[in-house]
Design an enzyme around this catalytic site. Structure first.
Site, PDB file in Angstrom:
ATOM      1  N   CYS A   1      27.288 -36.382   0.194  1.00  0.00           N
ATOM      2  CA  CYS A   1      27.490 -37.574  -0.625  1.00  0.00           C
ATOM      3  C   CYS A   1      26.933 -37.391  -2.017  1.00  0.00           C
ATOM      4  CB  CYS A   1      26.798 -38.750   0.057  1.00  0.00           C
ATOM      5  SG  CYS A   1      27.244 -38.910   1.786  1.00  0.00           S
TER       6      CYS A   1
ATOM      7  N   GLY B   1      32.326 -37.716  -2.772  1.00  0.00           N
ATOM      8  CA  GLY B   1      32.637 -38.610  -1.664  1.00  0.00           C
ATOM      9  C   GLY B   1      33.543 -39.736  -2.094  1.00  0.00           C
TER      10      GLY B   1
ATOM     11  N   ASN C   1      21.978 -38.079   0.851  1.00  0.00           N
ATOM     12  CA  ASN C   1      22.939 -36.977   0.743  1.00  0.00           C
ATOM     13  C   ASN C   1      22.412 -35.838   1.593  1.00  0.00           C
ATOM     14  OD1 ASN C   1      24.771 -34.984  -0.034  1.00  0.00           O
ATOM     15  ND2 ASN C   1      23.654 -34.496  -1.896  1.00  0.00           N
ATOM     16  N   GLY C   2      23.189 -35.429   2.584  1.00  0.00           N
ATOM     17  CA  GLY C   2      22.760 -34.335   3.448  1.00  0.00           C
ATOM     18  C   GLY C   2      23.095 -34.625   4.887  1.00  0.00           C
TER      19      GLY C   2
ATOM     20  N   TYR D   1      32.132 -24.432  -4.608  1.00  0.00           N
ATOM     21  CA  TYR D   1      33.193 -25.441  -4.497  1.00  0.00           C
ATOM     22  C   TYR D   1      32.776 -26.864  -4.825  1.00  0.00           C
ATOM     23  CZ  TYR D   1      36.298 -28.730  -2.081  1.00  0.00           C
ATOM     24  OH  TYR D   1      37.109 -29.791  -1.773  1.00  0.00           O
TER      25      TYR D   1
ATOM     26  N   SER E   1      38.795 -26.371  -8.461  1.00  0.00           N
ATOM     27  CA  SER E   1      37.567 -25.628  -8.200  1.00  0.00           C
ATOM     28  C   SER E   1      37.761 -24.116  -8.292  1.00  0.00           C
ATOM     29  CB  SER E   1      36.974 -26.024  -6.850  1.00  0.00           C
ATOM     30  OG  SER E   1      37.976 -26.042  -5.875  1.00  0.00           O
TER      31      SER E   1
ATOM     32  N   ASP F   1      38.569 -20.815  -4.632  1.00  0.00           N
ATOM     33  CA  ASP F   1      37.124 -20.728  -4.428  1.00  0.00           C
ATOM     34  C   ASP F   1      36.793 -20.404  -2.983  1.00  0.00           C
ATOM     35  OD1 ASP F   1      36.599 -23.541  -3.028  1.00  0.00           O
ATOM     36  OD2 ASP F   1      38.040 -23.795  -4.639  1.00  0.00           O
TER      37      ASP F   1
ATOM     38  N   CYS G   1      29.009 -25.975   9.009  1.00  0.00           N
ATOM     39  CA  CYS G   1      27.804 -26.355   8.258  1.00  0.00           C
ATOM     40  C   CYS G   1      27.165 -27.547   8.952  1.00  0.00           C
ATOM     41  CB  CYS G   1      28.178 -26.731   6.830  1.00  0.00           C
ATOM     42  SG  CYS G   1      26.780 -27.417   5.912  1.00  0.00           S
TER      43      CYS G   1
ATOM     44  N   CYS H   1      27.242 -20.660   6.605  1.00  0.00           N
ATOM     45  CA  CYS H   1      28.661 -20.783   6.944  1.00  0.00           C
ATOM     46  C   CYS H   1      29.380 -19.439   6.890  1.00  0.00           C
ATOM     47  CB  CYS H   1      29.352 -21.834   6.074  1.00  0.00           C
ATOM     48  SG  CYS H   1      29.007 -21.706   4.334  1.00  0.00           S
TER      49      CYS H   1
END
Ligand code: SF4
Length: 484
Positions: free
Chosen positions: A15, A41, A117-118, A260, A301, A364, A400, A454
């Protein structure tokens, strides 16, 4: 107890955050700051504000524009000198108003609004513990557990309750807490997601996920919130304390933000995103040269990396695809069919650029691969003679758990596929991915200061169990409100 983990009902928390203290136009600035962070977001947006005594909050489903245009004069009604805002990453389902942020709550310590955020990797375990003692949760977001931790009587009595609460969290988190008289901004000890501090001309302090939010409102970048730091914005200005010992762990900044996620004009983890993406492109041209007539990006991107590739290879750069900016990001859309339709609408080929040419296409990253395949087909239909796919990060093979919403491992193109199989799937003449050493070698910080899970599957922060990513979605319960 039924445990219905719907693939379509997922918890996704990557976010954008914005906070500002002591500004007569705090809410207006939050509104414009959130606009700048909209790429982080599009599922929901919200702003909570304080007049110094009481908090109020307005939030809803959709983009910032949609949410705040849908209620006439709401920005004015919210108008207070202290504000935090949030934009939430779009999900592949389970889009529900209950998960939109900021979360506003009252507890024995007063009112608080939280924006996150996370992704908390121990959220499910903590929630289980609370539920075992009868706590009731209103959302399926991991963020709500933080409110329960704050409200726990033994925590409220601690000398620094917030620092104590943060020490219980595991995973990736940048958090904004709005209390009646202050904002507290915190970043996890690994510094996975970015969080920056800025200052207005009149001296008000601002925090935001990315510095692009500062550019939009004429705010000067001051510094980043450090990993493990809590920064307080109040009437005395800015003060700092650490809830985790600085340097106790090696940072794990998400380098995918640079690849990205972040906006090109942002500076994150000490580097400008556009400049670093160009470096990626130059390195990619060295690693995987191509005999071609034109280099084209997959916008937006992939553009910076394509410029770098063209500079290094001396192959002319051109815009072989144009993008409509009126549709959200594609790998976050609800289902495959809609995603394909969106891609067609979103990216259209410029026939005169690619017709009869040998084309290097720079992107990307490739996630599922189906959208890339669609773009390759469109280039062929436009008459491209050869297509050489170049990707400015390594093959993504693992999910992720730290806040970027990749699909499941099985859905990832590079999962269990060799390079020749990927080339065949995409129907390209050649394919070249950036090697991990190349990617890390371009960035300023030491290689071990970045998360690479990832690509490597090495998760630096424990995940309670990998299969529990959607563990907070336990029941097929759905409520509707006027915003849906
Ligand atoms: Fe970033 Fe990938 Fe690590 Fe997630 S797993 S934090 S996307 S580098």
């Amino acid at each position: 107890m039924p445990n219905l983990n719907f693939a379509k009902v997922q918890m996704k928390e990557s976010c954008g955050l914005f906070g500002i203290f002591g500004d007569v136009e705090a809410v207006q600035k939050a509104y414009f700051g959130l606009h700048s962070l909209q790429h982080r977001g599009q599922e929901s947006a919200g702003i909570a504000s304080s007049d110094g005594e009481f908090l109020q909050c307005y939030k809803g489903m959709g983009t910032v524009r949609r949410v705040f245009r849908s209620s006439s004069g709401i920005v004015e009604k919210l108008s207070n000198p202290i504000a935090i805002g949030h934009v939430r990453y779009s999900t592949t389902g389970g889009t529900k108003a209950a998960n939109s942020q900021p979360f506003l709550a009252e507890y024995s310590g007063g009112q608080v609004a939280i924006a996150h955020n996370g992704n908390l990797t121990n959220a499910s375990l903590i929630r289980d513990e609370f539920e075992a003692y009868g706590s009731i949760f209103k959302s399926t977001s991991d963020t709500e557990i933080i409110i329960h931790l704050l409200a726990k009587p033994t925590h409220v009595r601690k000398p620094d309750p917030l620092a104590h609460v943060l020490s219980h969290l595991q995973g990736a988190y940048c958090l904004l807490f709005l209390f009646a008289d202050r904002i507290e901004a915190a970043r996890d000890p690994y510094g996975i997601r970015p969080l920056a501090i800025g200052q207005t001309e009149k001296g008000s302090y601002v925090v935001a996920s990315e510095t692009c939010a500062f550019d939009a409102i004429g705010v000067r970048f001051v510094r980043e919130v450090e990993p493990g730091e809590i920064v307080t914005l109040d009437k005395t200005g800015l003060s700092s304390r650490f809830f985790a010992q600085p340097g106790a762990v090696t940072p794990a900044h998400c380098i995918f933000e640079h690849v990205y996620f972040a906006k090109q004009n942002s500076t994150i983890f000490g580097e400008n995103v556009h400049e670093l993406r160009k470096k990626f492109g130059r390195r990619l041209a060295i690693e995987h040269p191509a005999d071609a007539d034109v280099v084209i990006p997959v916008p937006d991107s992939g553009t910076s990396a394509a410029i770098g590739y063209a500079e290094q290879s001396k192959i002319p750069f051109d815009m072989g695809m144009v993008r409509s900016h009126y549709i959200g990001r594609t790998f976050i859309s609800p289902d495959q069919k809609l995603r394909e339709l969106e891609v067609n609408l979103k990216l259209q080929v410029v026939n005169v650029v690619v017709g009869g040419k040998r084309v290097v296409v720079v992107d990307d990253s490739i996630v599922r691969g189906t959208t890339t395949k669609g773009k390759i087909r469109a280039l062929r239909q436009a008459g491209a003679k050869e297509i050489h796919m170049r990707v400015s990060c390594p093959p993504i093979r693992f999910p992720c758990y730290y806040g970027v919403d990749f699909p499941t491992k099985e859905e990832l193109l590079a999962n269990n596929r060799t390079l020749p199989q990927i080339k065949e799937f995409l129907e390209v003449d050649s394919i070249g991915y950036m090697p991990l050493e190349g990617l890390l070698g371009c960035a300023n910080l030491p290689a071990d200061h970045y998360c690479t899970a990832c690509w490597t599957g090495r998760y630096r922060i424990p995940v309670d169990t990998a299969g529990r990513k959607f563990a907070l979605e336990r029941y097929p319960m759905r409520t509707f409100d006027e915003s849906e």
